[in-house]
Design an enzyme around this catalytic site. Sequence first.
Site, PDB file in Angstrom:
ATOM      1  N   GLU A  88     -19.346   7.718  12.654  1.00  0.00           N
ATOM      2  CA  GLU A  88     -19.448   8.575  11.479  1.00  0.00           C
ATOM      3  C   GLU A  88     -19.893   7.806  10.246  1.00  0.00           C
ATOM      4  OE1 GLU A  88     -15.177   9.734  11.501  1.00  0.00           O
ATOM      5  OE2 GLU A  88     -15.247   9.094   9.426  1.00  0.00           O
ATOM      6  N   CYS A 108     -12.174   0.764  16.650  1.00  0.00           N
ATOM      7  CA  CYS A 108     -11.750  -0.440  15.925  1.00  0.00           C
ATOM      8  C   CYS A 108     -10.586  -1.090  16.666  1.00  0.00           C
ATOM      9  CB  CYS A 108     -11.323  -0.047  14.507  1.00  0.00           C
ATOM     10  SG  CYS A 108     -10.974  -1.457  13.442  1.00  0.00           S
ATOM     11  N   CYS A 112      -4.666  -0.487  12.231  1.00  0.00           N
ATOM     12  CA  CYS A 112      -3.835  -0.407  11.019  1.00  0.00           C
ATOM     13  C   CYS A 112      -3.044   0.909  11.039  1.00  0.00           C
ATOM     14  CB  CYS A 112      -4.716  -0.469   9.774  1.00  0.00           C
ATOM     15  SG  CYS A 112      -5.614  -2.025   9.642  1.00  0.00           S
ATOM     16  N   CYS A 115      -4.645   4.154   9.407  1.00  0.00           N
ATOM     17  CA  CYS A 115      -6.080   4.425   9.588  1.00  0.00           C
ATOM     18  C   CYS A 115      -6.359   5.190  10.877  1.00  0.00           C
ATOM     19  CB  CYS A 115      -6.825   3.095   9.588  1.00  0.00           C
ATOM     20  SG  CYS A 115      -8.614   3.263   9.720  1.00  0.00           S
ATOM     21  N   GLY A 160     -14.566   0.629  12.005  1.00  0.00           N
ATOM     22  CA  GLY A 160     -14.791  -0.728  12.504  1.00  0.00           C
ATOM     23  C   GLY A 160     -14.490  -1.809  11.497  1.00  0.00           C
ATOM     24  N   CYS A 334     -11.312   7.156   6.709  1.00  0.00           N
ATOM     25  CA  CYS A 334     -11.889   6.421   7.822  1.00  0.00           C
ATOM     26  C   CYS A 334     -11.591   6.964   9.221  1.00  0.00           C
ATOM     27  CB  CYS A 334     -11.223   5.048   7.775  1.00  0.00           C
ATOM     28  SG  CYS A 334     -12.357   3.788   7.484  1.00  0.00           S
TER      29      CYS A 334
END
Length: 348
Positions: A88, A108, A112, A115, A160, A334
């Site tokens: 995206e 990713c 986290c 996220c 990422g 994100c």
Amino acid sequence: MKVLLDMNLAELTSLIESMGQPKFRAKQVYDMILSGKDAHDKCNLPKSLLNVLEANFIFQPVVIEHTHTAKDKTTKYIFRLHDGNLIEGVLMKYKYGNTLCVSTQVGCKMNCAFCASGLNGWVRNLSSGEILGQYVAVNKAIGGSKSNRLIDKIVLMGTGEPLDNFDNVVEFLRNITSDEGFNLGVRNISLSTCGIPDKIRALADIGLNITLSLSLHAPDDETRKKIMPIAKKYKIVDLFDALDYYERVTSRRIILEYILIKDINSSVKDAEKLAKLIKGHSYHVNLIRLNEVPERGLKTIDSATEHAFYEKLSNLGVSVTIRRTTGDDVSGACGQLRNYYMKNEEDK
Ligand code: SAH
């Protein structure tokens, strides 16, 4: 199949010459692919050359699959890659021009706690041409071309961790800033990282001098470890050493990003700790209100908490701003739109 956008002009020139074609054709092909065209679009290249290229190469590795525009004109894009993976990007319209946020990986590894990008794990790195392809696709979609670039700024803040895909990201940066590429100024490019000290130093040594942001999000290592697994590997003090090196080498001021999360890192005491932590450094702090990701369970803060945190930092002499949030109604955080889109695809 190889991706033409992965090549720079010199590499493309070798290829075109090896096909028995005159050198000037390479520049024509390069301009054509940077304008977002494929072999069937109108251009001044011989059909025979286009046919050979089309049989052996991918012209456009990134195709816009889905577009969603928020009330504030922020547009989210879902891109489909040539192998079917989805990524995206976000186009933000400001008074001074258009900024595009691009992804650097499919998924990713960092995971986290706030996220959405890591929710489905990591799939693969994007090639330099796939990062550039996001710019090419959106520039074309809004009416631009190679010679008429309509996107002024790039932020590497999509899905990422850019420094976990270092070589391809650097190749992308070299290509987009080159004279024969889009000639984008380094001051118009920002890279955001969760913080990998040796890669921050390596980026400084490359000499591109782009703006660097660190996702700090905590006033101490203990808190950071709770929300960012990478903090178990690198201490804040070691990150700051690398950031200071980056500032010295590039003369660019570092930005610290700090997401305010309810009951985790957003008390006035946390603000005091943060001010103490960065004392003696010249970093600028950018506060971001958490964009809630339902799967993650963390809660955002109210305006009063945000204001108190900001005031405390400001009163303690910290250079600080609150980041304007854009595109909330299009899942602005994100990885959120990609996850939403992938879920809906599964339901189909
Ligand atoms: N991996 C890089 C770049 C991607 S994230 C990094 O860690 O910096 C880009 C920025 O968006 C980071 O500051 C990240 O912490 C922030 N972000 C991620 N999820 C968010 C959320 N739910 N709400 C607000 N900001 C978020």
